[in-house]
Design a protein around this motif. Structure first.
Motif, PDB file in Angstrom:
ATOM      1  N   ALA A  55      -3.010  -6.380  -3.808  1.00 27.14           N
ATOM      2  CA  ALA A  55      -3.630  -7.625  -3.355  1.00 27.14           C
ATOM      3  C   ALA A  55      -2.637  -8.456  -2.552  1.00 27.14           C
ATOM      4  O   ALA A  55      -2.982  -9.041  -1.517  1.00 27.14           O
ATOM      5  CB  ALA A  55      -4.142  -8.417  -4.556  1.00 27.14           C
ATOM      6  N   GLU A  91      -3.065  -9.599   1.475  1.00 26.62           N
ATOM      7  CA  GLU A  91      -3.103 -10.996   1.888  1.00 26.62           C
ATOM      8  C   GLU A  91      -1.933 -11.326   2.805  1.00 26.62           C
ATOM      9  O   GLU A  91      -2.070 -12.073   3.764  1.00 26.62           O
ATOM     10  CB  GLU A  91      -3.096 -11.902   0.655  1.00 26.62           C
ATOM     11  CG  GLU A  91      -4.371 -11.839  -0.155  1.00 26.62           C
ATOM     12  CD  GLU A  91      -5.579 -12.289   0.663  1.00 26.62           C
ATOM     13  OE1 GLU A  91      -5.605 -13.443   1.120  1.00 26.62           O
ATOM     14  OE2 GLU A  91      -6.488 -11.457   0.858  1.00 26.62           O
ATOM     15  N   ALA A 116      -8.586 -11.343  -3.889  1.00 22.65           N
ATOM     16  CA  ALA A 116      -8.038 -10.132  -3.287  1.00 22.65           C
ATOM     17  C   ALA A 116      -7.952  -9.006  -4.309  1.00 22.65           C
ATOM     18  O   ALA A 116      -8.229  -7.840  -4.001  1.00 22.65           O
ATOM     19  CB  ALA A 116      -6.657 -10.421  -2.695  1.00 22.65           C
TER      20      ALA A 116
END
Length: 493
Positions: free
Chosen positions: A466, A470, A482
């Motif tokens: 994640a 991002e 995410a």
């Protein structure tokens, strides 16, 4: 992928020999792999210097040198000492028909390719003498470096620098990676790591029984929770998250959001009286429950069928908080993730807490970063002879817990000796609240019935993925959503 210690790699070589693959043939294959990578990656380097040590790593270098010369490159060999007479390395040296210079006389150039075959993963002492001086000269010259097995000077067991070490652009290792490839600072010094197949049968792993892995989905994807069509919210896992005072509710909210996004059917934030209004303003899908005393906590866990709990993010470290942590440790059997402030509370009387908690051995996950690990396990943190993996394993065995030893090379260890090194961490996760999100992810997977070690490994990998997605500018508030997307893709496969 399994990760083998240098000792286990030696065992793999011997088992391969018993299976009919002689060490000589393995050396030919290893040197061939190095030569192929050199030709493929550095075709513009018309001058190659191969630095050979006296052992099998040097033998790989002699083989690579011969093959590269046969390919038309200008190759020179420099060695620190002759191989032991009668050894495979000596046989490889005899097969090299070019000149051999003394390592002390080697003068590297910026435009040459240096193949570092001085020492591999088995190095057990600090670099010194001619080897260290040669390494220093190569670094000063800025030569492109291809390392054989590991950059010389990097410990294969711990990734630590032993006196001095080369910075490689690429490292070719064999059969399986070693801890030194994945643990910092070795991880940064290896450059890109290529794991070459040199003919060792994968079946030898059954005899070695390795207990260390690179943390990848293949290790735990089978255990990811997949709710049944008829499941209601509490059957999908009820996670309780403990909040701190009114001015410190954000951390608990991050954990709660992460738990919900990771599939928990119900999430409740347990709040002290003064924080109820602040939390009610922000929470929507997450439930809110007031607690005044530890007894209220126990009653809620029992009555509302809590499946996992997070204690620590923004919780506080006063006497009231200590009483709650003590109650959770002593009197509750709910799977528990201890993070942040709760680690600080725990470190104040670790032996007392763990002695009681261990008696029943309910699920416990500890999530210390480097400083917190030092407070929880000062003797392990101060022991510089131990690798990060060894420290994490000893801590997990002592606490009878799963330990997530956080950092750029996070290590996850179980009390039975299993461990994994995470490989997808990113600097973008070095932001306030990131650890609170990780704690919520772990609790969500525990609450849905995932085994503790696998839940911890999965949460760390999902968290890292994640963060990578991002990228620059992420805040902890971005991570739960995410992480949801990453987990959804894993489950849909």
């Amino acid at each position: 992928m399994e990760v083998l210690t240098p000792k286990e790699m030696g065992q793999a070589d011997r088992l391969a020999e018993q299976a009919g693959r002689s060490l000589w043939h393995l050396m030919q294959a290893a040197g061939g792999s190095v030569a192929r990578e050199a030709l493929a990656r550095f075709p513009d380097r018309r001058s190659v210097a191969v630095l050979c040590g006296p052992g099998n790593n040097g033998g790989d270098g002699y083989v690579a040198a011969r093959l590269l010369r046969e390919s038309g490159l200008a190759v020179d060999v420099w060695r620190s000492a002759e191989p032991k007479p009668g050894s495979d390395a000596a046989r490889a040296a005899d097969a090299w028909k070019g000149a051999v210079g003394a390592l002390a006389d080697f003068t590297p150039q910026a435009d040459m390719l240096v193949i570092d075959a001085l020492f591999g993963a088995g190095l057990a002492r600090d670099l010194d003498g001619a080897e260290r001086e040669a390494v220093e000269r190569v670094k000063a010259a800025g030569s492109v470096v291809l390392a054989v097995d590991l950059p010389s000077g990097v410990s294969g067991s711990s990734g630590e620098v032993m006196g001095e070490a080369l910075q490689a652009d690429c490292t070719v290792t064999f059969f399986r990676p070693k801890p030194g490839h994945l643990l910092y600072p070795g991880r940064a010094l290896c450059g890109e790591v290529v794991v070459a197949d040199i003919g060792i049968p994968a079946g030898v792993l059954a005899d070695i029984e390795p207990q260390l892995w690179a943390n990848e989905p293949a290790q735990w994807r089978h255990a990811l929770p997949r709710p049944k069509n008829i499941a209601h919210k509490y059957q999908r896992g009820h996670v309780a998250v403990f909040s701190g005072k009114m001015s410190a509710t954000g951390a608990a909210r991050l954990s709660a959001d992460a738990a919900a996004r990771a599939g928990a059917g119900a999430v409740t934030v347990l709040s002290p009286p003064d924080a109820m209004a602040a939390l009610a303003t922000h929470l929507t899908a997450t439930m809110l429950h007031r607690f005044d005393a530890p007894e209220d906590v126990l009653a809620f866990i029992k009555e509302r069928k809590v499946h996992a709990a997070v204690c620590g993010p923004g919780f506080g470290t006063g006497e009231k908080q200590k009483a709650v942590v003590e109650t959770l440790m002593h009197e509750s059997d709910v799977p528990l993730v201890i993070d942040a402030d709760a680690i600080t509370v725990l470190s104040q009387d670790l032996d007392c807490f763990l002695a009681v908690r261990n008696s029943g051995e309910p699920t416990l996950v500890l999530t210390p970063h480097e400083g917190e690990f030092g407070r929880l396990f000062p003797d392990l943190a101060e022991n510089k002879t131990l690798s990060k993996v060894e420290r994490a394993r000893l801590a997990a065995a002592r606490a009878k817990a799963v330990v997530i030893y956080k950092g750029a090379d996070t290590v996850i260890a179980a009390s039975d000796g299993r461990a994994a090194i995470n490989t997808n961490g990113t600097v973008w996760l070095a932001t306030a609240g990131s650890g609170d999100v990780l704690a919520g992810l772990v609790a969500a997977l525990l609450g849905q019935g995932m085994p503790p070690f696998e839940a911890a490994c999965a949460a760390v990998w999902i968290h890292g993925q994640a963060g990578q997605r991002e990228g620059f500018g992420l805040t902890a508030e971005d991570l739960p959503q995410a992480a949801r997307k990453v987990l959804a893709e894993l489950i849909s496969r």
